[in-house]
Design a protein around this motif. Structure first.
Motif, PDB file in Angstrom:
ATOM      1  N   TRP A  96     116.191 -46.883  11.642  1.00  0.00           N
ATOM      2  CA  TRP A  96     115.952 -46.500  10.502  1.00  0.00           C
ATOM      3  C   TRP A  96     115.082 -44.827  10.379  1.00  0.00           C
ATOM      4  CZ3 TRP A  96     112.924 -48.938   5.398  1.00  0.00           C
ATOM      5  CH2 TRP A  96     112.781 -47.981   4.230  1.00  0.00           C
ATOM      6  N   LEU A  97     116.525 -44.155   9.997  1.00  0.00           N
ATOM      7  CA  LEU A  97     115.933 -42.818  10.989  1.00  0.00           C
ATOM      8  C   LEU A  97     114.818 -41.479   9.568  1.00  0.00           C
ATOM      9  CD1 LEU A  97     118.967 -39.695  11.286  1.00  0.00           C
ATOM     10  CD2 LEU A  97     116.874 -38.878  10.135  1.00  0.00           C
ATOM     11  N   LEU A  98     114.332 -41.662  10.043  1.00  0.00           N
ATOM     12  CA  LEU A  98     112.982 -40.807   8.870  1.00  0.00           C
ATOM     13  C   LEU A  98     112.985 -39.567   9.359  1.00  0.00           C
ATOM     14  CD1 LEU A  98     110.761 -44.267   9.243  1.00  0.00           C
ATOM     15  CD2 LEU A  98     111.979 -43.383   6.751  1.00  0.00           C
ATOM     16  N   VAL A  99     112.737 -38.598   8.088  1.00  0.00           N
ATOM     17  CA  VAL A  99     111.734 -37.475   8.560  1.00  0.00           C
ATOM     18  C   VAL A  99     109.886 -37.657   8.656  1.00  0.00           C
ATOM     19  CG1 VAL A  99     111.056 -35.121   7.537  1.00  0.00           C
ATOM     20  CG2 VAL A  99     113.338 -36.397   7.338  1.00  0.00           C
ATOM     21  N   HIS A 100     109.327 -37.602   9.774  1.00  0.00           N
ATOM     22  CA  HIS A 100     108.032 -36.624  10.049  1.00  0.00           C
ATOM     23  C   HIS A 100     107.380 -36.859   9.056  1.00  0.00           C
ATOM     24  CE1 HIS A 100     104.039 -36.951  12.383  1.00  0.00           C
ATOM     25  NE2 HIS A 100     104.001 -36.212  11.402  1.00  0.00           N
ATOM     26  N   GLU A 157     107.292 -42.164   9.523  1.00  0.00           N
ATOM     27  CA  GLU A 157     107.285 -42.977  10.224  1.00  0.00           C
ATOM     28  C   GLU A 157     106.386 -44.062  10.558  1.00  0.00           C
ATOM     29  OE1 GLU A 157     106.215 -40.114  12.582  1.00  0.00           O
ATOM     30  OE2 GLU A 157     107.281 -40.231  10.602  1.00  0.00           O
ATOM     31  N   GLU A 158     105.480 -43.236   9.855  1.00  0.00           N
ATOM     32  CA  GLU A 158     103.354 -43.825   9.958  1.00  0.00           C
ATOM     33  C   GLU A 158     103.982 -45.659   8.607  1.00  0.00           C
ATOM     34  OE1 GLU A 158     101.600 -39.512  10.194  1.00  0.00           O
ATOM     35  OE2 GLU A 158     101.228 -41.166   8.262  1.00  0.00           O
ATOM     36  N   GLU A 170      98.022 -46.503   5.923  1.00  0.00           N
ATOM     37  CA  GLU A 170      96.659 -46.928   5.836  1.00  0.00           C
ATOM     38  C   GLU A 170      95.940 -46.618   4.055  1.00  0.00           C
ATOM     39  OE1 GLU A 170      94.679 -45.153   9.667  1.00  0.00           O
ATOM     40  OE2 GLU A 170      94.729 -43.999   7.723  1.00  0.00           O
ATOM     41  N   MET A 171      97.260 -45.512   3.419  1.00  0.00           N
ATOM     42  CA  MET A 171      97.602 -45.491   2.177  1.00  0.00           C
ATOM     43  C   MET A 171      98.130 -46.605   1.377  1.00  0.00           C
ATOM     44  SD  MET A 171      98.946 -42.559  -0.171  1.00  0.00           S
ATOM     45  CE  MET A 171      97.929 -41.404   0.343  1.00  0.00           C
ATOM     46  N   ALA A 172      98.734 -47.150   2.060  1.00  0.00           N
ATOM     47  CA  ALA A 172      99.476 -48.693   1.254  1.00  0.00           C
ATOM     48  C   ALA A 172      98.640 -49.460   1.274  1.00  0.00           C
ATOM     49  CB  ALA A 172     100.704 -48.810   1.814  1.00  0.00           C
ATOM     50  N   ALA A 173      98.011 -49.556   2.228  1.00  0.00           N
ATOM     51  CA  ALA A 173      97.213 -50.545   2.824  1.00  0.00           C
ATOM     52  C   ALA A 173      95.652 -50.743   1.688  1.00  0.00           C
ATOM     53  CB  ALA A 173      96.193 -50.963   4.537  1.00  0.00           C
ATOM     54  N   VAL A 174      95.614 -49.093   1.455  1.00  0.00           N
ATOM     55  CA  VAL A 174      93.853 -48.986   0.222  1.00  0.00           C
ATOM     56  C   VAL A 174      94.582 -49.291  -0.754  1.00  0.00           C
ATOM     57  CG1 VAL A 174      93.026 -47.423  -1.163  1.00  0.00           C
ATOM     58  CG2 VAL A 174      92.843 -46.984   1.394  1.00  0.00           C
ATOM     59  N   ILE A 175      95.676 -49.305  -1.389  1.00  0.00           N
ATOM     60  CA  ILE A 175      97.147 -49.479  -2.234  1.00  0.00           C
ATOM     61  C   ILE A 175      96.260 -51.122  -2.651  1.00  0.00           C
ATOM     62  CG2 ILE A 175      98.875 -49.508  -3.902  1.00  0.00           C
ATOM     63  CD1 ILE A 175      99.319 -45.543  -3.033  1.00  0.00           C
ATOM     64  N   LYS A 176      96.818 -51.812  -1.856  1.00  0.00           N
ATOM     65  CA  LYS A 176      96.716 -52.820  -2.041  1.00  0.00           C
ATOM     66  C   LYS A 176      95.464 -53.428  -2.153  1.00  0.00           C
ATOM     67  CE  LYS A 176      98.092 -57.361   0.493  1.00  0.00           C
ATOM     68  NZ  LYS A 176      98.623 -58.022   1.840  1.00  0.00           N
TER      69      LYS A 176
END
Length: 333
Positions: free
Chosen positions: A47-51, A54-55, A242-248
């Motif tokens: 997967w090509l991503l802008v920095h 990738e986190e 980490e934000m995704a984990a907090v939202i979950k």
């Protein structure tokens, strides 16, 4: 399509999946990448991503590698990216970006089988389509009710520890947005956080960047002293995974048209969204549980220079009542 051969799913095939920005669009592409990998488990997917996106994607089970484009390096960085693509040995490109730069990537990629679209330069693709069944040459389907994004057990523990000192319900407040006109006023956030605290819960402030950090400080400063300890300011302190984990970990989410709300959607979290200059169906957030829309006659105008603070017409009382009906009624006695 002449000259295009769909992937067969063999071990020697390497697929470059392109959706490099923005955060909401990257999140919306997660089910597509997962669908490709599940249809072709032996093929290698990069997967090509802008920095720093990738986190969010590194370590997900449907991605073998990430290719990071650091746009701060300017033109030289873009040339270096294309050279890395050419050296990658990719057999297929699947582009979901549709921008001028992604078209240039396709043109100079050296990849034989290129799928994607562009408003005026679709000739750079020999499969000018974003239809996954056409691209893969087989019927595929994204499952609407499935949670595609995976939060690791380590990150779940991390989020639980962050929130352990404050009482539930935890209300994730996504306070920022890419444009000032898409941001709910600070005073409205402070009033909502006070309502959450007075009901026994905690407001968890989320966002990135200096402006959102300043917003969070102002919000907490406006809270009555007895409620300040029930506001958890995590703005600018979390990586994207980490934000995704907090939202979950939170019980319910509220925010405007911004990337983290797409995370709430892909994680199937109960959520209330606030809309003014954009509307849900314009930005892919029509699946949000509750949508509160400004009463401005120009709602959905996408005028980023508008002087009207149209989101201020959405009152904190209405937002709180929507949260209560959606989820908080389970906690309020």
């Amino acid at each position: 399509m002449a000259g295009y051969n769909p992937p067969l799913g063999t071990k020697d095939e390497r697929i470059l999946f392109i959706r490099y920005s923005a955060l909401g669009d990257v999140v919306r592409a997660i089910p597509l990448a997962a669908t490709i990998k599940e249809a072709l488990p032996e093929a290698r997917l990069t997967w090509l991503l802008v920095h720093p996106y990738e986190e969010l994607i590194e370590g997900q089970p449907y991605v073998d590698d990430v290719l990071v484009w650091d746009r701060k390096q300017g033109f030289k960085g873009f040339v270096r990216l294309i050279l890395n693509i050419r050296r990658g040995g990719f057999t297929h490109m699947v582009s979901m970006q549709g921008t001028d730069r992604s078209a240039v990537m396709a043109l100079f990629s050296g990849i034989k089988n290129r799928a994607g679209r562009h408003d005026w330069a679709s000739f750079v693709y020999n499969m000018p389509s974003e239809d996954m069944a056409q691209i893969l040459g087989r019927p595929v389907k994204v499952e609407k009710d499935r949670v595609y994004y995976q939060v690791s057990s380590k990150l779940c523990r991390f989020a639980d520890e962050l929130l352990s000192a404050t009482p539930r319900p935890h209300v994730a407040c996504v306070i920022g947005a890419s444009k000032p006109v898409k941001r709910w006023p600070v005073c409205s956030w402070a009033e909502l956080a006070s309502m959450v605290a007075s009901s026994g819960g905690s407001a968890v402030l989320l966002g990135h960047g200096g402006q959102e950090c300043d917003m969070a400080k102002e919000i907490t400063s406006l809270l009555p002293k007895e409620f300040q300890e029930k506001a958890v300011d995590l703005t600018g302190k979390l990586k994207l995974d980490e934000m995704a984990a907090v939202i979950k970990a939170c019980d319910v989410v509220i925010g405007g048209d911004t990337g983290p709300m797409h995370l709430a959607l892909v994680l199937h979290k109960p959520a209330v969204a606030l809309f003014g200059p954009t509307l849900p169906n314009q930005v892919g957030l029509e699946g949000i549980n509750v949508k509160l829309i400004s009463d401005c006659k120009c709602a959905g105008c996408k005028n980023w220079d508008c002087g009207r603070d149209c989101l201020s017409s959405i009152k904190p009382k209405d937002a709180f009542e929507a949260l209560v009906k959606l989820k908080l009624h389970e906690f309020i006695r």
